[in-house]
Design an enzyme around this catalytic site. Structure first.
Site, PDB file in Angstrom:
ATOM      1  N   HIS A  86      -5.505  17.091  -7.250  1.00 16.09           N
ATOM      2  CA  HIS A  86      -5.704  17.412  -5.823  1.00 16.09           C
ATOM      3  C   HIS A  86      -4.550  17.754  -5.023  1.00 16.09           C
ATOM      4  O   HIS A  86      -4.459  17.170  -3.875  1.00 16.09           O
ATOM      5  CB  HIS A  86      -6.395  16.284  -5.200  1.00 16.09           C
ATOM      6  CG  HIS A  86      -5.843  14.867  -5.462  1.00 16.09           C
ATOM      7  ND1 HIS A  86      -5.928  13.972  -6.777  1.00 16.09           N
ATOM      8  CD2 HIS A  86      -5.023  13.915  -4.838  1.00 16.09           C
ATOM      9  CE1 HIS A  86      -5.493  13.138  -6.722  1.00 16.09           C
ATOM     10  NE2 HIS A  86      -4.920  12.899  -5.548  1.00 16.09           N
ATOM     11  N   ASP A 112      -8.824  10.912 -12.743  1.00 12.41           N
ATOM     12  CA  ASP A 112      -9.154  11.072 -14.232  1.00 12.41           C
ATOM     13  C   ASP A 112     -10.760  11.023 -14.387  1.00 12.41           C
ATOM     14  O   ASP A 112     -11.193  10.599 -15.612  1.00 12.41           O
ATOM     15  CB  ASP A 112      -8.682  10.045 -15.055  1.00 12.41           C
ATOM     16  CG  ASP A 112      -8.681   8.506 -14.581  1.00 12.41           C
ATOM     17  OD1 ASP A 112      -9.380   8.368 -13.390  1.00 12.41           O
ATOM     18  OD2 ASP A 112      -8.098   7.597 -15.227  1.00 12.41           O
ATOM     19  N   GLU A 114     -13.238  11.048  -5.636  1.00 16.22           N
ATOM     20  CA  GLU A 114     -14.422  11.491  -5.329  1.00 16.22           C
ATOM     21  C   GLU A 114     -15.466  11.362  -6.650  1.00 16.22           C
ATOM     22  O   GLU A 114     -16.726  11.131  -6.142  1.00 16.22           O
ATOM     23  CB  GLU A 114     -14.586  12.685  -4.826  1.00 16.22           C
ATOM     24  CG  GLU A 114     -16.064  13.300  -4.171  1.00 16.22           C
ATOM     25  CD  GLU A 114     -16.265  12.064  -3.383  1.00 16.22           C
ATOM     26  OE1 GLU A 114     -17.720  11.455  -3.660  1.00 16.22           O
ATOM     27  OE2 GLU A 114     -15.976  11.827  -2.392  1.00 16.22           O
ATOM     28  N   HIS A 155      -6.383  -2.617   0.203  1.00 11.13           N
ATOM     29  CA  HIS A 155      -5.486  -2.696  -0.651  1.00 11.13           C
ATOM     30  C   HIS A 155      -4.429  -1.608  -0.743  1.00 11.13           C
ATOM     31  O   HIS A 155      -3.171  -1.646  -0.599  1.00 11.13           O
ATOM     32  CB  HIS A 155      -6.055  -2.775  -2.061  1.00 11.13           C
ATOM     33  CG  HIS A 155      -4.890  -3.003  -3.202  1.00 11.13           C
ATOM     34  ND1 HIS A 155      -4.627  -4.199  -3.875  1.00 11.13           N
ATOM     35  CD2 HIS A 155      -4.141  -2.013  -4.091  1.00 11.13           C
ATOM     36  CE1 HIS A 155      -3.654  -3.877  -4.822  1.00 11.13           C
ATOM     37  NE2 HIS A 155      -3.500  -2.738  -4.691  1.00 11.13           N
ATOM     38  N   GLU A 156      -4.964  -0.447  -0.726  1.00 11.99           N
ATOM     39  CA  GLU A 156      -4.127   0.856  -0.596  1.00 11.99           C
ATOM     40  C   GLU A 156      -3.437   1.097   0.574  1.00 11.99           C
ATOM     41  O   GLU A 156      -2.320   1.611   0.620  1.00 11.99           O
ATOM     42  CB  GLU A 156      -4.870   2.213  -0.965  1.00 11.99           C
ATOM     43  CG  GLU A 156      -5.603   2.182  -2.238  1.00 11.99           C
ATOM     44  CD  GLU A 156      -4.709   1.889  -3.437  1.00 11.99           C
ATOM     45  OE1 GLU A 156      -3.630   2.346  -3.415  1.00 11.99           O
ATOM     46  OE2 GLU A 156      -5.318   1.501  -4.613  1.00 11.99           O
ATOM     47  N   HIS A 162      -0.154  -0.918   0.435  1.00 12.32           N
ATOM     48  CA  HIS A 162       0.803   0.151  -0.135  1.00 12.32           C
ATOM     49  C   HIS A 162       1.444   0.982   1.174  1.00 12.32           C
ATOM     50  O   HIS A 162       2.603   1.261   1.083  1.00 12.32           O
ATOM     51  CB  HIS A 162       0.339   0.888  -1.223  1.00 12.32           C
ATOM     52  CG  HIS A 162       0.092   0.006  -2.424  1.00 12.32           C
ATOM     53  ND1 HIS A 162       0.895  -0.983  -3.112  1.00 12.32           N
ATOM     54  CD2 HIS A 162      -0.965  -0.168  -3.300  1.00 12.32           C
ATOM     55  CE1 HIS A 162       0.498  -1.766  -3.904  1.00 12.32           C
ATOM     56  NE2 HIS A 162      -0.886  -1.210  -4.308  1.00 12.32           N
ATOM     57  N   HIS A 165       2.934  -5.267  -5.121  1.00 14.66           N
ATOM     58  CA  HIS A 165       2.032  -6.438  -5.585  1.00 14.66           C
ATOM     59  C   HIS A 165       2.403  -7.760  -5.663  1.00 14.66           C
ATOM     60  O   HIS A 165       3.524  -8.145  -5.423  1.00 14.66           O
ATOM     61  CB  HIS A 165       1.669  -5.985  -6.982  1.00 14.66           C
ATOM     62  CG  HIS A 165       0.682  -4.664  -7.248  1.00 14.66           C
ATOM     63  ND1 HIS A 165       0.860  -3.981  -8.325  1.00 14.66           N
ATOM     64  CD2 HIS A 165      -0.112  -4.157  -6.425  1.00 14.66           C
ATOM     65  CE1 HIS A 165      -0.068  -3.220  -8.306  1.00 14.66           C
ATOM     66  NE2 HIS A 165      -0.671  -3.203  -6.951  1.00 14.66           N
ATOM     67  N   MET A 211      -2.978  -8.054  -2.527  1.00 16.04           N
ATOM     68  CA  MET A 211      -2.495  -7.191  -3.126  1.00 16.04           C
ATOM     69  C   MET A 211      -2.067  -7.342  -4.684  1.00 16.04           C
ATOM     70  O   MET A 211      -1.178  -7.006  -5.179  1.00 16.04           O
ATOM     71  CB  MET A 211      -0.958  -6.979  -2.260  1.00 16.04           C
ATOM     72  CG  MET A 211      -1.054  -6.612  -1.060  1.00 16.04           C
ATOM     73  SD  MET A 211      -1.859  -4.968  -0.811  1.00 16.04           S
ATOM     74  CE  MET A 211      -0.747  -3.863  -1.890  1.00 16.04           C
TER      75      MET A 211
END
Length: 493
Positions: A171, A178, A202, A221-222, A225, A231, A239
Site C-alpha cells: 500500500h 500479509d 483491510e 496502541h498504534e 507509536h 513498547h 503499549m
C-alpha cells in the site's frame, strides 16, 4: 520508525512434571526454527521493522543469546532453547515494533512540536460505517488528549499530520501487509513525511467487540507509536507488545502509558479543552488516494451515508434471513446478531454486479435475482448461475419496458411483484410466466403506498414499499398501509 500488530493463534503443548506444567522441549521442526529466527530478527535485533526483511545470519550462540533476551523480556525461563512457551509468545497478537529498546520512547525521543495534531482518514473499511470509524478513532485519540496538552482535529482534505487508511497488501510505504490473520496495523513515529501515519490491514475483520480485531484497542496502541511511545514491559500497559482484548467500556489510559506520554508532552491543564470528537453528520465523501500525502482526486461516487435523513434505496431484499439495502454501488447488511449493520461494495460480494435497480430472493430455489437496466442475473449465495445475464423480456415484459424499479417476492401468495413507473406486474415463479390481468396501477390495487415504488421487500409478514426517503409498512391481505417512516430508521442511527 514503524510499528505493527500481528494476530495468529497456536496450541500450547504441555506435559506434567514434578506436579506442574512445563513446556515440551522436544526438537523443533525446521519450519518452527525458521519462524523463530524470523521473529527474533524482526523484533529483537537492530534491523528494525521498517527495513527490508533479512535472513538470519548470526551464529548459533548469537541466536541462543537473542532467544534468551526475548525470553527474559516476556518473563519466561531464559534457557536459550526454543520451547513451546516461547513459540506461544511468538504467535500472540502483537505490535511489530522491536521490543529491545533502551527507553520507553523511540530512539532520539521524536515528538510533535505542536499542540494541535490534525488527522485524516483517506480510506475507510467496509466492515464498519464511516461514522463508527470516525467515532472510534476520536475515542482512541482522546485517551492521549485527556492526559497531555495535545488536541486532535480531523480534517477532510489536504495533508494531515496523521494520515490514516485501511489498505491491504502493498500500500505504498514499503511495509506491505500479509493478508488475513497476520499484521493488523502499523504506525510511524512523529516526524515529516510518513511520520505519525497509521495504516490498518483491510484483510482483517474490524469490529467494535471482542470478535475479530477490535479497532479501538488496535488504534489506541498504534496512536501511542504515532505520539512517540515504544513498547512497555508491563503487561497491563496499552503499549505492551502483544494484543489482548479487554473491555473497552470506560477504558482509560493505563498509568504506565500515561507516564510515558507525559514524559514527552507534559501534563494537561484542567482548563484545556479536548477537541477529539466524532465528526458531525453528514460524513464527508470517501476519496481514495494512491499515497498518504497526495492531494486526493475524486475517482468515484461518494460513499452513501446510511443515517442521512434523505436516504433513498435502489433496492432492498432479504437474503438468508438478513436484510440487504442497496445504494449507489454499495450494500448494507442488517442482521439481528451482535454485528448489527455492515457495508461493502456490491461487487465485492457478488462479482460482476456493480449497481442494481431491483433485487429479490426466491427462497424455494435459494436464489437471489439482481436487475440492472433491461438485464437480470441469478445467484446462489455468492455464485453466479450459468446462462445469465438474461433479458427481462424473458420474464414476459413487453418491449416498451426497458427496466424495473423494484421487485419483491410475496411468499404467502407465492408471487413476485415487479414495479416499473406507476404500474406493477405479478409473476408466477413456478409456472415461469406473468399472471393474466397485469400490469395494474399501483395506487389502485395497492392503495395507500402512492404512485411509484423505488424498492420493495417482505419482512416478518409485512410488505415494505419505499419511494424517495420515506417508506410504508403494508398489510397485503387487508390492502392497507400500517404506518410510514423514513428509510434510515432501518439503519440503527
Amino acid at each position: 520508525m514503524e510499528a505493527a500488530l500481528t494476530l495468529k493463534a497456536v496450541m500450547i503443548v504441555m506435559v506434567v512434571a514434578h506436579g506442574g506444567a512445563v513446556p515440551i522441549t522436544a526438537p523443533r521442526s525446521e519450519a518452527e526454527v525458521s519462524k523463530a529466527q524470523d521473529y527474533l530478527s524482526r523484533f529483537f535485533s537492530d534491523v528494525g521493522v521498517s527495513a527490508p526483511k533479512t535472513v538470519w545470519r548470526s551464529s548459533l550462540d548469537s541466536y541462543e543469546d537473542t532467544l534468551k533476551k526475548m525470553q527474559e523480556f516476556f518473563g519466561l525461563e531464559a534457557t536459550g532453547q526454543l520451547d513451546s512457551n516461547s513459540l506461544e509468545v511468538m504467535n500472540r497478537p502483537r505490535c511489530g515494533f522491536t521490543d529491545v529498546l533502551r527507553y520507553s520512547h523511540f530512539a532520539g525521543g521524536p515528538k510533535w512540536d505542536k499542540t494541535v495534531i490534525t488527522y485524516r482518514v483517506t480510506e475507510y473499511t467496509p466492515d464498519l460505517t464511516q461514522r463508527e470509524v470516525d467515532a472510534t478513532l476520536a475515542k482512541a485519540l482522546k485517551l492521549y488528549s485527556d492526559v497531555t496538552p495535545l488536541d486532535f482535529k480531523q480534517i477532510d482534505s489536504g495533508t494531515a499530520d496523521i494520515m490514516i487508511k485501511f489498505s491491504s497488501r502493498d500500500h505504498g510505504d514499503f511495509s506491505p501487509f500479509d493478508g488475513p490473520q497476520g499484521v493488523l496495523a502499523h504506525a510511524f513515529s512523529p516526524g515529516q513525511g510518513l511520520g505519525g501515519d497509521t495504516h490498518f490491514d483491510e484483510d482483517e475483520v474490524w469490529t467494535l467487540s471482542a470478535q475479530g480485531s477490535n479497532l479501538f484497542l488496535v488504534a489506541a496502541h498504534e496512536f501511542g507509536h504515532a505520539m512517540g511511545l515504544s513498547h512497555s514491559k508491563l503487561q497491563t500497559a496499552l503499549m505492551f507488545p502483544t494484543y489482548q482484548y479487554v473491555n473497552t467500556d470506560g477504558y482509560t489510559l493505563p498509568e504506565d502509558d500515561v507516564q510515558g506520554v507525559q514524559a514527552l508532552y507534559g501534563v494537561r491543564s484542567t482548563t484545556d479543552q479536548v477537541t477529539a470528537e466524532p465528526k458531525p453528520d453528514p460524513l464527508p465523501p470517501l476519496r481514495p488516494v494512491p499515497k498518504p500525502h497526495d492531494e486526493p482526486e475524486p475517482t468515484s461516487a461518494p460513499v452513501p451515508d446510511r443515517c442521512d435523513a434523505g436516504l433513498t434505496f435502489d433496492a432492498v431484499t432479504t437474503i438468508q434471513g438478513n436484510l440487504y439495502f442497496f445504494k449507489d454501488g454499495y450494500c448494507w447488511r442488517k442482521t439481528s446478531s451482535w454485528d448489527g449493520i455492515s457495508m461493502k461494495p456490491i461487487q465485492s460480494v457478488w462479482a460482476g454486479i456493480s449497481k442494481v435497480d431491483a433485487a429479490y430472493e426466491y427462497k424455494r430455489d435459494n436464489t437471489v435475482f439482481f436487475f440492472k437496466g433491461d438485464q437480470y442475473w441469478g445467484f446462489t449465495g455468492n455464485t453466479a448461475l450459468p446462462g445469465y445475464p438474461k433479458h427481462i423480456r424473458d420474464l414476459g415484459f413487453p418491449s416498451t419496458i426497458d427496466g424495473v424499479d423494484a421487485a419483491v417476492h410475496v411468499s404467502f401468495i407465492s408471487r413476485t411483484f415487479f414495479f416499473a413507473g406507476n404500474r406493477f406486474w405479478s409473476y408466477n415463479e413456478r409456472r415461469g410466466k406473468m399472471d393474466r390481468g397485469y400490469p395494474k396501477f399501483i395506487h389502485r390495487d395497492l392503495p395507500g403506498i402512492g404512485f411509484r415504488v423505488d424498492a420493495a421487500f417482505e419482512n416478518r409478514g409485512y410488505l415494505y414499499f419505499s419511494f424517495g426517503p420515506s417508506q410504508t409498512e403494508y398489510h397485503y391481505v387487508r390492502r392497507r398501509d400500517i404506518r410510514s417512516f423514513l428509510n434510515n430508521e432501518w439503519m440503527d442511527c
